[in-house]
Design a protein around this motif. Sequence first.
Motif, PDB file in Angstrom:
ATOM      1  N   ILE A  10       0.056 -44.989  20.431  1.00  0.00           N
ATOM      2  CA  ILE A  10       0.633 -45.544  20.957  1.00  0.00           C
ATOM      3  C   ILE A  10       0.243 -46.688  22.009  1.00  0.00           C
ATOM      4  CG2 ILE A  10       3.375 -46.461  21.277  1.00  0.00           C
ATOM      5  CD1 ILE A  10       4.100 -44.154  19.456  1.00  0.00           C
ATOM      6  N   PRO A  11       0.439 -46.200  23.103  1.00  0.00           N
ATOM      7  CA  PRO A  11      -0.416 -47.430  24.329  1.00  0.00           C
ATOM      8  C   PRO A  11      -1.188 -47.811  23.195  1.00  0.00           C
ATOM      9  CG  PRO A  11       0.160 -45.524  25.713  1.00  0.00           C
ATOM     10  CD  PRO A  11       0.184 -45.045  23.963  1.00  0.00           C
ATOM     11  N   GLY A  12      -2.427 -47.283  23.503  1.00  0.00           N
ATOM     12  CA  GLY A  12      -3.844 -48.559  23.139  1.00  0.00           C
ATOM     13  C   GLY A  12      -4.087 -48.163  21.713  1.00  0.00           C
ATOM     14  N   LEU A  13      -2.778 -48.871  20.974  1.00  0.00           N
ATOM     15  CA  LEU A  13      -2.312 -49.800  20.469  1.00  0.00           C
ATOM     16  C   LEU A  13      -2.144 -51.013  20.656  1.00  0.00           C
ATOM     17  CD1 LEU A  13       0.270 -48.434  17.234  1.00  0.00           C
ATOM     18  CD2 LEU A  13      -2.596 -48.438  17.086  1.00  0.00           C
ATOM     19  N   PHE A  14      -1.792 -50.992  22.111  1.00  0.00           N
ATOM     20  CA  PHE A  14      -1.591 -52.149  22.853  1.00  0.00           C
ATOM     21  C   PHE A  14      -2.728 -53.118  23.211  1.00  0.00           C
ATOM     22  CE2 PHE A  14       2.734 -50.364  22.379  1.00  0.00           C
ATOM     23  CZ  PHE A  14       3.861 -51.965  21.759  1.00  0.00           C
ATOM     24  N   ILE A  15      -3.560 -51.935  24.071  1.00  0.00           N
ATOM     25  CA  ILE A  15      -4.662 -52.527  24.956  1.00  0.00           C
ATOM     26  C   ILE A  15      -5.881 -52.681  24.371  1.00  0.00           C
ATOM     27  CG2 ILE A  15      -2.941 -51.916  26.967  1.00  0.00           C
ATOM     28  CD1 ILE A  15      -5.340 -48.759  27.248  1.00  0.00           C
ATOM     29  N   PHE A  16      -6.533 -51.077  23.881  1.00  0.00           N
ATOM     30  CA  PHE A  16      -7.930 -51.261  23.062  1.00  0.00           C
ATOM     31  C   PHE A  16      -7.777 -52.474  22.658  1.00  0.00           C
ATOM     32  CE2 PHE A  16      -7.403 -46.599  23.636  1.00  0.00           C
ATOM     33  CZ  PHE A  16      -8.005 -46.532  24.299  1.00  0.00           C
ATOM     34  N   LEU A  17      -7.524 -52.920  21.691  1.00  0.00           N
ATOM     35  CA  LEU A  17      -8.447 -54.876  21.235  1.00  0.00           C
ATOM     36  C   LEU A  17      -7.875 -55.667  21.512  1.00  0.00           C
ATOM     37  CD1 LEU A  17      -8.967 -55.686  17.757  1.00  0.00           C
ATOM     38  CD2 LEU A  17      -6.338 -56.182  17.919  1.00  0.00           C
ATOM     39  N   GLN A  18      -7.312 -55.694  23.003  1.00  0.00           N
ATOM     40  CA  GLN A  18      -7.490 -55.777  23.980  1.00  0.00           C
ATOM     41  C   GLN A  18      -8.652 -56.109  24.839  1.00  0.00           C
ATOM     42  OE1 GLN A  18      -3.092 -57.973  25.987  1.00  0.00           O
ATOM     43  NE2 GLN A  18      -2.333 -56.640  24.198  1.00  0.00           N
ATOM     44  N   LEU A  19      -8.984 -55.276  25.744  1.00  0.00           N
ATOM     45  CA  LEU A  19      -9.915 -54.405  26.120  1.00  0.00           C
ATOM     46  C   LEU A  19     -11.426 -55.283  25.328  1.00  0.00           C
ATOM     47  CD1 LEU A  19      -8.931 -50.744  27.485  1.00  0.00           C
ATOM     48  CD2 LEU A  19      -9.677 -52.961  28.947  1.00  0.00           C
ATOM     49  N   ALA A  20     -11.289 -55.089  23.800  1.00  0.00           N
ATOM     50  CA  ALA A  20     -12.286 -55.171  23.572  1.00  0.00           C
ATOM     51  C   ALA A  20     -12.955 -56.987  23.048  1.00  0.00           C
ATOM     52  CB  ALA A  20     -11.913 -54.858  21.745  1.00  0.00           C
ATOM     53  N   GLU A  21     -11.599 -57.599  23.475  1.00  0.00           N
ATOM     54  CA  GLU A  21     -12.126 -59.141  23.710  1.00  0.00           C
ATOM     55  C   GLU A  21     -12.805 -58.848  25.347  1.00  0.00           C
ATOM     56  OE1 GLU A  21      -8.063 -60.992  23.689  1.00  0.00           O
ATOM     57  OE2 GLU A  21      -8.107 -60.206  21.534  1.00  0.00           O
ATOM     58  N   ARG A  22     -13.200 -58.437  26.279  1.00  0.00           N
ATOM     59  CA  ARG A  22     -13.731 -58.551  27.525  1.00  0.00           C
ATOM     60  C   ARG A  22     -14.391 -58.054  27.304  1.00  0.00           C
ATOM     61  NH1 ARG A  22     -16.017 -58.736  30.625  1.00  0.00           N
ATOM     62  NH2 ARG A  22     -15.882 -58.904  33.286  1.00  0.00           N
ATOM     63  N   PHE A  23     -14.762 -56.567  26.929  1.00  0.00           N
ATOM     64  CA  PHE A  23     -16.319 -55.540  26.609  1.00  0.00           C
ATOM     65  C   PHE A  23     -16.920 -55.487  25.200  1.00  0.00           C
ATOM     66  CE2 PHE A  23     -12.637 -54.241  30.156  1.00  0.00           C
ATOM     67  CZ  PHE A  23     -14.036 -54.239  30.801  1.00  0.00           C
ATOM     68  N   GLY A  24     -16.178 -56.471  24.351  1.00  0.00           N
ATOM     69  CA  GLY A  24     -17.125 -55.880  23.007  1.00  0.00           C
ATOM     70  C   GLY A  24     -16.637 -54.339  22.212  1.00  0.00           C
ATOM     71  N   LYS A  25     -15.774 -54.694  20.546  1.00  0.00           N
ATOM     72  CA  LYS A  25     -15.774 -53.862  20.342  1.00  0.00           C
ATOM     73  C   LYS A  25     -16.718 -52.905  20.410  1.00  0.00           C
ATOM     74  CE  LYS A  25     -13.522 -57.913  17.472  1.00  0.00           C
ATOM     75  NZ  LYS A  25     -14.094 -58.027  16.288  1.00  0.00           N
ATOM     76  N   ARG A  26     -17.727 -52.920  20.038  1.00  0.00           N
ATOM     77  CA  ARG A  26     -18.837 -51.653  20.003  1.00  0.00           C
ATOM     78  C   ARG A  26     -18.771 -51.032  21.202  1.00  0.00           C
ATOM     79  NH1 ARG A  26     -24.394 -49.949  20.750  1.00  0.00           N
ATOM     80  NH2 ARG A  26     -24.689 -51.566  22.290  1.00  0.00           N
TER      81      ARG A  26
END
Length: 472
Positions: free
Chosen positions: A133-149
């Motif tokens: 559940i916390p991951g659903l909030f943060i990982f997509l936004q982190l992908a914008e900074r560090f890249g999806k791969r």
Amino acid sequence: MVVRNISVLVYNRPGVLACVSQLFTLFETNIDKITIGHGGSPGISRIQIEVSIEDDKLEMVISQMAKLSDVLQVGMAKTGAQTRSFWIVAYSLFITIFGINVASPLYSIYRTEWQLTSGMITLLFAAYVFSVIPGLFIFLQLAERFGKRKILIFGLMAALSGAVCSTLANDMPILIMARILQGLAVGTFICVSSSTLNELERNRNWQTSSLVTAFAVTAGSSLGPFMAGILAQFAPMPTKLPYIVYGGLVILGMIGMSTVKVSYRKAHRVRFHGLNIPKTIRLHAYTAAATSFIAWGVVSLFLSVIPSYLNEWAGKFNFILSGGMIASIFALSTFSQFLFKRLSVMKMMAVGILLLSLGLMGVAATLQHMSIVLLITSAICVGLGHGPLYAGSLVSISTEVADDIRGDIISFFYLFSYTGIAFPVILLGYSAEQIGIETSVFLFALFIEAGALLSLLLWHKTKTEKDGGRMR
């Protein structure tokens, strides 16, 4: 800036190349590379264009190009590397979900060897949700900074760590830690892989990528427990070997993911924000999410409580029956996603809720008569009902929203889904210690049936509002 390959099928007439090229000039975009070849029929040519362009401009260029009189067809060209990357991401999503339910056929062993109660079993099962559940909030936004791969590789590393901890577990706390690590992996892939698959899909068709996502989730959920059941029944080290095999499959995903090419525009800073659910689609979003909550809530009963009691009903440990029953639910869910996909959303929901209700009635009858035949029948009904409810809801809401908020909508959808997986079955497990398993399942069924009826009414209201909007 994202590099795109556009394929244009045109009549081979003077001036057509100039018209096509002029469109990019109008949108202030330079063509990086252009090639022209035979189109497969006399008088037809295919133009391949490589261009660095933003998604919003790309859609406008393609839309305007399709209106040119000499253009027969226009779409995204699919390169070999793009196709390979698409399926590597899909495999990695599949294998991440694969690991979540490897433990399900083994709960009867843990219950006996570690003296676990039904409440402990459900907590053990649902522990991964608390990191999803916390991951659903943060990982997509982190992908914008560090890249999806990079974020997806992190998810695979978390999955591998969970497999190692599960292999070494000799008591409940270590296995709970393993489940939490697996939850981090799932949270990463659920939100990031969906948008990645859409980016890699040739025509950026959300319906196609959503169906692949739903298929990967249900197929992974099916084959994980089936593999574990077979190994636990016939191979040595029943509580270790399934996780070792799973770890090997994760390593293959990590190797493949290292070759994936996903373009992204690096954000200079990450600004975490809540999920953006516009008021205009709020009813639709809540309805779809609530429906998924109900579908997964029923399935979680077969993933946690029922496997832990199965040896009592069957008279002995039967890991193949346990793993096969769970696998059949998800296999039938996958099958029903394709079987009912041509139905309207309302019909899909009605069929799904009917089948889910029959499955719950079968579970209640199983507890009364201790009948394996009734249990298998109820599992079949639940599997067939789960498919249209889960996939139908996901595709329905995914295709109705704009690109810039789709990630938030999908995260919101899965937030409800994983809440449905965890909390109802935890309450059922602990209530079973106080009032007995039969009464607890009966109350659980009443709760689900009430929620199913409410969701059906909400789907009707959503359809009415949508039809009214079209008339206006």
